[in-house]
Design an enzyme around this catalytic site. Sequence first.
Site, short mmCIF file in Angstrom:
data_model
loop_
_atom_site.label_atom_id
_atom_site.label_comp_id
_atom_site.label_asym_id
_atom_site.label_seq_id
_atom_site.Cartn_x
_atom_site.Cartn_y
_atom_site.Cartn_z
CE LYS A 54 -3.72 -2.44 2.33
NZ LYS A 54 -4.28 -2.89 3.59
CD GLN A 98 -3.10 -4.40 6.85
OE1 GLN A 98 -2.98 -3.46 6.08
NE2 GLN A 98 -3.81 -5.48 6.54
CG ASP A 121 -9.67 0.11 4.77
OD1 ASP A 121 -9.41 -0.16 3.59
OD2 ASP A 121 -8.99 -0.29 5.73
#
Length: 303
Positions: A54, A98, A121
């Site tokens: 990412k 995460q 997200d």
Amino acid sequence: MTAKLIKGTEIGEQILKEITAEVAEIKGKYGIVPGLVTILVGSNPASISYVTLKIKTAHRLGFKEIQDNQPVDISEKNLLALIDTYNKDNSIHGILVQLPLPKHIDEKKVLNAIDPDKDVDGFHPVNVGRLMIGGEEVKFPPCTPAGIQELIVRSGIETSGAEAVVVGRSNIVGKPIANMLFQKGRGADATVTVVHTRTKNMAEHCKRADILVVAAGVPGLVKPEWIKPGACVIDVGVNRIGEKPSKDDPKKMVPILKGDVDFEAAKEIAGSITPVPGGVGPMTITMLMKNTLKSLKFKLGIQ
Ligand code: NAP
């Protein structure tokens, strides 16, 4: 008949090029670039590799990127305080924690602490609600479903009036993609059925699908005879079924991945199909980058 391959690697790359051009344009006009922070707690090898990819992608696109690694024993209080710091940081437009987090930390509490306007997200209840309302309310569609919709649209698949069947009802794939497909608008307006482990006659539902999205996590679940000839088949499943030596370094072992659809047989019946790997997979990070750019554009009032 051999189905058209829907290649996420190629479509994702095209979107990344579009993002790079937009980032340069915004930087020139407003003197600011999208800022993404990834917070990693501990040193889970899979999490490290996801976060690294990412951050690498964000760097390549010209974003400001911060990889904030925290020790596995960080307290929940300190993690919440860290999130609050990034919530207030004007150079950060996307915050990603995460998962999974260590057991002593309440994952829900942590995700809910992220400012919904930086929740790239799309997992915060506010963004889930916005997705349900649809249309202009939607700020950050969750990345994997957004990637699926983009694959469908950019492959020229007609969704309006189509029968869509979604296999699976998870919060990260099944529920949001079903919702996105029945909303009004681009890549939507479909008639949607969701099937799961309690569904009777799953095969009969799948056979009606013009668009079949499979996200169950069961290798080879969807049989070729369940596929309507000419249908668009999106295989979200990523299942590790073994290991093989790497092409680049034969001494290194890499996982053998299989989807939820019997690909070899299905491609002879479907009109278009995503491969595993190289289908939906690459789209998730791409859409994360797109959401981070969107967050900056919302802030600048140009979205
Ligand atoms: P999940 O949370 O385990 O949910 C799986 C869903 O599939 C559940 O709703 C379950 O039904 C349903 N299901 C399981 N077995 C079934 C069966 N035999 N018949 C009918 N329905 C069945 O999984 P997920 O997070 O949605 O992920 C699904 C797959 O997509 C996994 O392979 C995952 O690795 C992959 N994935 C890929 C990406 C990507 O490519 N970027 C991203 C996310 C996920 P119940 O609700 O009734 O239990």
